[in-house]
Enzyme design. Structure first.
Site, PDB file in Angstrom:
ATOM      1  N   GLU A   1       0.837  -1.205   0.000  1.00 31.72           N
ATOM      2  CA  GLU A   1       0.000   0.000   0.000  1.00 31.72           C
ATOM      3  C   GLU A   1       0.869   1.251   0.000  1.00 31.72           C
ATOM      4  O   GLU A   1       1.911   1.292   0.651  1.00 31.72           O
ATOM      5  CB  GLU A   1      -0.889  -0.044   1.252  1.00 31.72           C
ATOM      6  CG  GLU A   1      -1.959   1.008   1.318  1.00 31.72           C
ATOM      7  CD  GLU A   1      -2.886   0.835   2.551  1.00 31.72           C
ATOM      8  OE1 GLU A   1      -3.237  -0.307   2.912  1.00 31.72           O
ATOM      9  OE2 GLU A   1      -3.223   1.860   3.140  1.00 31.72           O
TER      10      GLU A   1
ATOM     11  N   ASP B   1       0.219   5.332   0.648  1.00 30.82           N
ATOM     12  CA  ASP B   1      -0.855   6.174   1.194  1.00 30.82           C
ATOM     13  C   ASP B   1      -0.581   7.658   1.235  1.00 30.82           C
ATOM     14  O   ASP B   1       0.448   8.079   1.766  1.00 30.82           O
ATOM     15  CB  ASP B   1      -1.044   5.859   2.694  1.00 30.82           C
ATOM     16  CG  ASP B   1      -1.774   4.582   2.938  1.00 30.82           C
ATOM     17  OD1 ASP B   1      -2.496   4.135   2.059  1.00 30.82           O
ATOM     18  OD2 ASP B   1      -1.608   4.035   4.055  1.00 30.82           O
TER      19      ASP B   1
ATOM     20  N   GLU C   1      -2.909  10.548   3.150  1.00 30.91           N
ATOM     21  CA  GLU C   1      -4.142  10.824   3.893  1.00 30.91           C
ATOM     22  C   GLU C   1      -4.089  12.277   4.347  1.00 30.91           C
ATOM     23  O   GLU C   1      -3.057  12.735   4.832  1.00 30.91           O
ATOM     24  CB  GLU C   1      -4.294   9.909   5.111  1.00 30.91           C
ATOM     25  CG  GLU C   1      -4.655   8.486   4.751  1.00 30.91           C
ATOM     26  CD  GLU C   1      -5.011   7.632   5.968  1.00 30.91           C
ATOM     27  OE1 GLU C   1      -5.191   8.171   7.075  1.00 30.91           O
ATOM     28  OE2 GLU C   1      -5.080   6.415   5.795  1.00 30.91           O
TER      29      GLU C   1
END
Ligand SMILES: *[C@@H]1O[C@H](CO)[C@@H](O)[C@H](O)[C@H]1NC(C)=O
Ligand SMILES: *[C@@H]1O[C@H](CO)[C@@H](O)[C@H](O)[C@H]1NC(C)=O
Ligand SMILES: *[C@@H]1O[C@H](CO)[C@@H](O)[C@H](O)[C@H]1NC(C)=O
Length: 290
Positions: free
Chosen positions: A104, A106, A108
């Site tokens: 993953e 990311d 955010e």
């Protein structure tokens, strides 16, 4: 008609023509590349696919997902984050594969009270293991305009960039025993949700539902990527070709200097320096100099 009038008319017509081509190029872009996956009508694709909006209210957030799976790519998206009082909200924009040993990458965005800074939170998971958080403030207000958030993911490294400025690099250090994402194709995901138990000042500031619906916007998705379809990569047929030169792209000294600049001026958390969190020793990639 005077010469200047004629010239300005030609200019006008050609800019009209240009905007027509640009519009038709952009049209259907988000529609063609993404599916809205949840939120019961709260997510919308607008303007013939030029704009996508996610919204969050007390009942639900919303999200979308790419139609394609990718194994490596250079992927840009422009986001305009929830304006005003966005405390408690999280806009997540990430790539991920499936399963308990997933990889993953990311981004955010943790909202805040009006005028207080968003936090850009980043992480990298390999083989199901994350715990590689780095957090940044931004050098602009991410709610006023669209800004470009990019991931370059190739076999050498993962590079996170904001408006073309690299902010974080995760190198392929497989030779030193650190797993690197290179076998599991990922989808692109995004979602807007309530995380007021942790997002803003560690959960101290709660979502003000009287300000709902909260809305984040997306446009200008742009990708050069290897699309993975039933076990084969769209790049394997043109791997010796300029259309895949990004697969070999590294980070030059200018890029390295920019990362340094961002990390010394805007980074507010780095797992690599959190000795309290890792009393038994920092993660290996943090201690390697190459
Ligand atoms: C919100 O603002 C406060 C006060 O400036 C700051 O400490 C915090 O890092 C900001 N961001 C988040 C997501 O809490
Ligand atoms: C280069 O890539 C294109 C597709 O992007 C492909 O059509 C072409 O055959 C490739 N050329 C070579 C020499 O591999
Ligand atoms: C391929 O890319 C290189 C560097 O990016 C450039 O110098 C070269 O002219 C390109 N070749 C073609 C055929 O486009």
């Amino acid at each position: 008609m005077s010469a200047t009038m004629a010239a300005s008319r030609i200019l006008f017509l050609s800019s009209l023509l240009l905007s027509f081509f640009m519009a038709s190029y952009g049209a259907g872009n988000l529609q063609q590349n993404f599916d809205i996956t949840w939120g019961d009508g709260r997510a919308q694709i607008l303007n013939n696919g030029e704009l996508l909006t996610l919204s969050l209210d007390k009942i639900s957030g919303s999200g979308f997902q790419s139609k394609n799976q990718y194994l490596f790519g250079k992927i840009d998206m422009q986001l305009k984050l929830v304006p005003g009082n966005s405390a408690g909200t999280v806009t997540a924009y990430y790539l991920s594969s499936l399963g308990s040993t997933h990889d993953e990458i990311d981004f955010e965005f943790l909202g805040n009270l009006s005028g207080d800074p968003y936090i850009l939170h980043t992480n990298v998971f390999t083989q199901g293991k994350g715990n590689r958080e780095q957090q940044f403030y931004l050098w602009f207000d991410p709610t006023k305009d669209f800004h470009t958030y990019s991931v370059l993911w190739n076999p050498q490294h993962i590079l996170f960039s904001v408006d073309g400025t690299p902010i974080r690099e995760f190198k392929n250090l497989e030779s030193r025993g650190i797993p690197f994402p290179k076998n599991q194709p990922m989808w692109i995901y995004s979602s807007l949700w309530n995380a007021d138990d942790w997002a803003t000042r560690g959960g101290l500031v709660k979502t003000d539902w009287s300000k709902a619906p909260f809305i984040a916007s997306y446009r200008n998705f742009n990708s050069q990527a290897c699309i993975w379809t039933s076990g084969s990569s769209s790049c394997s047929s043109n791997s010796n070709n300029n259309s895949t030169s990004w697969l070999k792209e590294g980070l030059d000294s200018t890029g390295q200097a920019k990362i340094k600049w961002v990390q010394s001026n805007y980074m507010i958390y780095n797992y690599c320096t959190d000795t309290k969190r890792f009393p038994q020793g920092l993660p290996l990639e943090c201690t390697l100099t190459t």
